[in-house]
Design a protein around this motif. Sequence first.
Motif, short mmCIF file in Angstrom:
data_model
loop_
_atom_site.label_atom_id
_atom_site.label_comp_id
_atom_site.label_asym_id
_atom_site.label_seq_id
_atom_site.Cartn_x
_atom_site.Cartn_y
_atom_site.Cartn_z
N VAL A 162 -42.01 31.33 -74.85
CA VAL A 162 -41.45 30.49 -73.79
C VAL A 162 -40.27 29.70 -74.35
CG1 VAL A 162 -43.63 30.28 -72.53
CG2 VAL A 162 -43.08 28.61 -74.31
N SER A 163 -39.47 29.14 -73.45
CA SER A 163 -38.39 28.24 -73.84
C SER A 163 -38.79 26.81 -73.53
CB SER A 163 -37.11 28.59 -73.09
OG SER A 163 -36.67 29.88 -73.41
N ARG A 164 -38.59 25.91 -74.48
CA ARG A 164 -38.95 24.51 -74.28
C ARG A 164 -37.88 23.62 -74.92
NH1 ARG A 164 -41.61 26.61 -71.04
NH2 ARG A 164 -43.87 26.85 -70.96
N GLY A 165 -37.60 22.51 -74.28
CA GLY A 165 -36.73 21.50 -74.86
C GLY A 165 -37.59 20.53 -75.65
N VAL A 166 -37.55 20.61 -76.97
CA VAL A 166 -38.39 19.76 -77.82
C VAL A 166 -37.72 18.40 -77.99
CG1 VAL A 166 -39.51 19.53 -80.07
CG2 VAL A 166 -39.30 21.79 -79.01
N CYS A 167 -38.45 17.35 -77.64
CA CYS A 167 -37.89 15.99 -77.61
C CYS A 167 -38.24 15.22 -78.88
CB CYS A 167 -38.43 15.22 -76.41
SG CYS A 167 -38.07 15.97 -74.81
N SER A 204 -45.10 20.83 -84.27
CA SER A 204 -46.36 20.15 -84.00
C SER A 204 -46.86 20.42 -82.59
CB SER A 204 -46.20 18.64 -84.19
OG SER A 204 -47.33 17.94 -83.70
N GLU A 205 -48.18 20.62 -82.48
CA GLU A 205 -48.80 20.86 -81.17
C GLU A 205 -48.60 19.69 -80.23
OE1 GLU A 205 -52.73 22.23 -81.09
OE2 GLU A 205 -52.31 24.03 -82.25
N ASP A 206 -48.51 18.48 -80.78
CA ASP A 206 -48.41 17.28 -79.95
C ASP A 206 -46.96 16.87 -79.67
OD1 ASP A 206 -51.20 16.95 -79.74
OD2 ASP A 206 -51.26 16.01 -81.71
N SER A 207 -46.01 17.70 -80.10
CA SER A 207 -44.61 17.41 -79.78
C SER A 207 -44.44 17.31 -78.28
CB SER A 207 -43.70 18.51 -80.32
OG SER A 207 -43.74 18.59 -81.72
N LEU A 208 -43.64 16.33 -77.85
CA LEU A 208 -43.34 16.22 -76.42
C LEU A 208 -42.18 17.15 -76.08
CD1 LEU A 208 -43.64 12.39 -75.71
CD2 LEU A 208 -45.28 14.19 -75.21
N VAL A 209 -42.35 17.89 -75.00
CA VAL A 209 -41.32 18.84 -74.60
C VAL A 209 -40.92 18.59 -73.15
CG1 VAL A 209 -42.06 20.60 -76.24
CG2 VAL A 209 -43.00 20.62 -73.93
N SER A 210 -39.70 18.97 -72.86
CA SER A 210 -39.20 18.92 -71.50
C SER A 210 -39.59 20.18 -70.76
CB SER A 210 -37.67 18.81 -71.52
OG SER A 210 -37.12 19.21 -70.29
N MET A 211 -40.15 20.00 -69.56
CA MET A 211 -40.45 21.12 -68.68
C MET A 211 -39.50 21.11 -67.49
SD MET A 211 -42.70 22.58 -70.40
CE MET A 211 -42.91 23.90 -69.22
N ASN A 212 -38.29 20.60 -67.75
CA ASN A 212 -37.28 20.46 -66.69
C ASN A 212 -37.73 19.53 -65.57
OD1 ASN A 212 -35.05 21.74 -67.67
ND2 ASN A 212 -35.05 23.40 -66.19
N PHE A 213 -38.49 18.50 -65.93
CA PHE A 213 -38.83 17.43 -64.98
C PHE A 213 -38.05 16.21 -65.43
CE2 PHE A 213 -42.56 15.96 -62.15
CZ PHE A 213 -41.79 14.97 -61.58
N PHE A 214 -36.94 15.96 -64.76
CA PHE A 214 -36.03 14.87 -65.11
C PHE A 214 -35.93 13.88 -63.95
CE2 PHE A 214 -34.75 18.17 -67.98
CZ PHE A 214 -34.25 17.53 -69.11
#
Length: 300
Positions: A162-167, A204-214
């Motif tokens: 998958v593609s994820r924006g890692v924050c 990291s599994e607990d990294s916060l990622v963007s799911m395109n909810f802005f």
Amino acid sequence: MQPTLVILAAGMASRYGSMKQIQSFGPSGETIMDYSIYDAIRAGFKKVVFIIREDFAENFKSIFEPKLKGKIETDYVFQSLQSFLGERQVPAERTKPWGTAHAVLCCKDTVKEPFAVINADDFYGADAFKKAYTFLTTEVSEKAQCIIGYQLKKTLSENGSVSRGVCEADENNDLISINERTSIYRNEQGKITYEDESGLHEVSEDSLVSMNFFGFSPAIFPIIEKQFQEFLDENISKPKAEFFIPLVGDNYIKSGLGVIKVIPTDAQWFGVTYKEDAPGVQKSIDALVHSGEYPNNLNA
């Protein structure tokens, strides 16, 4: 001004292979969008704007207008390849849309109030809409936007990368950087990894990622438009180049234009990146209905 929900529904669904935006997953034929809109209405949103392809408009409206009449105001924006190109011409080899940030830009003349942006084919959970609505009615400004951040481990597909924006955020939950990782998956050893030009990397599994909810102020539109022109200068001849919302977010903070709050949610995301994801999505929705989180028929 009451915030608006903007739904990105113009994608070509290339990996999924069909129009997943209108596929039924709920027990009474509900789409994933139906659940998002239901949660948005519960949170307080009064209007939804759908970004769609013009050639799909009649079919789309015939499905959603009867269900939403009297529940929430609706409007439609068409994303086309020629939008915001100015004197430039669409290259013959370009067939796919310019990307999610370009889709948002297409709302410039329609959306004049604070707004949330979501994908049509992602299930976000009620908590995300509540938190977005609170931000958009109490904190949003020309210099303050937000991302709803999901734990990476709750956003994976069992059927492919998958593609994820890692924050990365600071102690105040202000975004420091957002990096689009386009090939994230859990490897045979159970570790979450992503691939790029330099190889494999653990995350990291607990990294916060963007799911395109802005969550955005309408002041973001001229910023997106300027950056899109810069994107075109560099990428117009690249048929697969895309102008992503996380690229806008990363540029926004690094240019000192303002802050983007990362608002964490512990909700379980699910979606249909691949056809094989569909049965799992349906099972997850059935479980939520059975638990009483949602009624058996959203449109009753």
